[in-house]
Design a protein around this motif. Sequence first.
Motif, PDB file in Angstrom:
ATOM      1  N   ALA A 109       0.870  -1.188   0.000  1.00 45.62           N
ATOM      2  CA  ALA A 109       0.000   0.000   0.000  1.00 45.62           C
ATOM      3  C   ALA A 109       0.905   1.234   0.000  1.00 45.62           C
ATOM      4  CB  ALA A 109      -0.886   0.010   1.239  1.00 45.62           C
ATOM      5  N   HIS A 110       0.330   2.374  -0.354  1.00 50.18           N
ATOM      6  CA  HIS A 110       1.114   3.598  -0.397  1.00 50.18           C
ATOM      7  C   HIS A 110       0.669   4.506   0.747  1.00 50.18           C
ATOM      8  CE1 HIS A 110       4.055   5.223  -3.307  1.00 50.18           C
ATOM      9  NE2 HIS A 110       3.841   6.328  -2.613  1.00 50.18           N
ATOM     10  N   MET A 111       1.611   5.232   1.312  1.00 52.78           N
ATOM     11  CA  MET A 111       1.260   6.208   2.351  1.00 52.78           C
ATOM     12  C   MET A 111       1.742   7.588   1.922  1.00 52.78           C
ATOM     13  SD  MET A 111       2.445   6.347   6.338  1.00 52.78           S
ATOM     14  CE  MET A 111       2.837   7.936   7.091  1.00 52.78           C
ATOM     15  N   ALA A 112       0.921   8.596   2.140  1.00 53.42           N
ATOM     16  CA  ALA A 112       1.325   9.991   1.900  1.00 53.42           C
ATOM     17  C   ALA A 112       0.930  10.808   3.112  1.00 53.42           C
ATOM     18  CB  ALA A 112       0.640  10.535   0.649  1.00 53.42           C
ATOM     19  N   LEU A 113       1.689  11.859   3.376  1.00 52.53           N
ATOM     20  CA  LEU A 113       1.330  12.735   4.485  1.00 52.53           C
ATOM     21  C   LEU A 113       1.763  14.171   4.189  1.00 52.53           C
ATOM     22  CD1 LEU A 113       3.685  12.069   7.577  1.00 52.53           C
ATOM     23  CD2 LEU A 113       4.293  11.561   5.227  1.00 52.53           C
ATOM     24  N   ALA A 114       1.080  15.098   4.859  1.00 55.27           N
ATOM     25  CA  ALA A 114       1.433  16.524   4.780  1.00 55.27           C
ATOM     26  C   ALA A 114       1.475  17.060   6.200  1.00 55.27           C
ATOM     27  CB  ALA A 114       0.400  17.280   3.952  1.00 55.27           C
ATOM     28  N   VAL A 115       2.530  17.779   6.522  1.00 60.33           N
ATOM     29  CA  VAL A 115       2.724  18.292   7.883  1.00 60.33           C
ATOM     30  C   VAL A 115       3.166  19.754   7.802  1.00 60.33           C
ATOM     31  CG1 VAL A 115       4.043  18.016  10.037  1.00 60.33           C
ATOM     32  CG2 VAL A 115       3.424  15.985   8.693  1.00 60.33           C
ATOM     33  N   TYR A 116       2.538  20.581   8.609  1.00 59.49           N
ATOM     34  CA  TYR A 116       2.956  21.989   8.699  1.00 59.49           C
ATOM     35  C   TYR A 116       4.018  22.176   9.769  1.00 59.49           C
ATOM     36  CZ  TYR A 116      -0.955  23.925   5.976  1.00 59.49           C
ATOM     37  OH  TYR A 116      -1.826  24.278   4.981  1.00 59.49           O
ATOM     38  N   PHE A 117       5.013  23.009   9.458  1.00 55.25           N
ATOM     39  CA  PHE A 117       5.913  23.565  10.473  1.00 55.25           C
ATOM     40  C   PHE A 117       5.776  25.075  10.350  1.00 55.25           C
ATOM     41  CE2 PHE A 117       7.512  19.348   9.987  1.00 55.25           C
ATOM     42  CZ  PHE A 117       7.903  18.996  11.277  1.00 55.25           C
ATOM     43  N   GLY A 118       5.063  25.695  11.292  1.00 55.88           N
ATOM     44  CA  GLY A 118       4.715  27.100  11.104  1.00 55.88           C
ATOM     45  C   GLY A 118       3.845  27.201   9.860  1.00 55.88           C
TER      46      GLY A 118
END
Length: 294
Positions: free
Chosen positions: A275-284
């Motif tokens: 399976a594929h995993m993607a993520l988005a994370v903010y720093f400020g």
Amino acid sequence: MRIVPKVAAMQKLARRWKRAGVKIGFVPTMGYLHAGHLSLVREARQRVGKKGVVVVSIYVNPTQFAPTEDLAQYPRDLKRDLKMCHAVGVDIVFTPSDTEMYPGRQNRKSEIGNRKSFSTYVVEENLGRGMEGAARPVHFCGVTTVVAKLFNLVLPDVSVFGQKDFQQAAIIKRMVSDLNFPVQIIVAPTHREPDGLAMSSRNKYLDVEQRAQAVILFHALQAAKNAVVKKSLSAAKLKEDLRRFITAAPLARLDYIEFFDPETLLPVAQVKRGAHMALAVYFGKTRLIDNAQL
Ligand code: AMP
């Protein structure tokens, strides 16, 4: 190496190469180049050989940024980019301006009815719904539109994209297949910093502490990989575990984590190897993305 700022000149050159049977390799970028971009250039060179030409475009495409996003701040350093292109043997750097690419678009409202203003867009309606498409509603329409235009100007035989933007690459492949663009799309692996952080022009926005913590995206991908080595897990449970894992980095603010089928990009309820995993994370205000096959 030649720098070509004009649309008409780019297309003329490309047509000349086509008539002469010269293979064209193409790497579209928004500039502020890093080693990840250069790995795509090397891949393009390998594909077209010494007798072929490699074209890199440097264009910060306004139609893929929402009004609230970082278009004005997006890092730019053309002088440095040109040096890097020269060093890796790029033949042509295509550097169009906004007025070259989107004549009349800046004043769209007041230009309605003006036959000279830009008004045609390319929309992929399926793969762009989730993840980046959900978080950034105008983004992929801008991407497909500019890439379609660039393909018509550069006339590439091969074009190389990064797996770093996995959903983007999938959408471009679909566009090329649906609209019969005569170009082969290659997706090259994500180039990383020594600690695992995916290289990105936006990493420049990070301060020292944010940069140190930004490696959490890579660690989250590794943790998910390890978790599904031997067993399949509920996506909801794994998301919750990873949410906690990521927020252990105090400056990180999770935007999304998704587990999905790499072909359809549809979410999966059970996560297993492959399976594929993607993520988005903010720093400020800085939003970082990463992905991997588990
Ligand atoms: P950008 O300049 O961010 O629009 O990226 C231009 C191309 O470089 C896209 O195909 C990206 O997916 C690719 N790219 C960006 N970062 C990386 C990376 N770390 N490794 C490999 N390719 C990348």
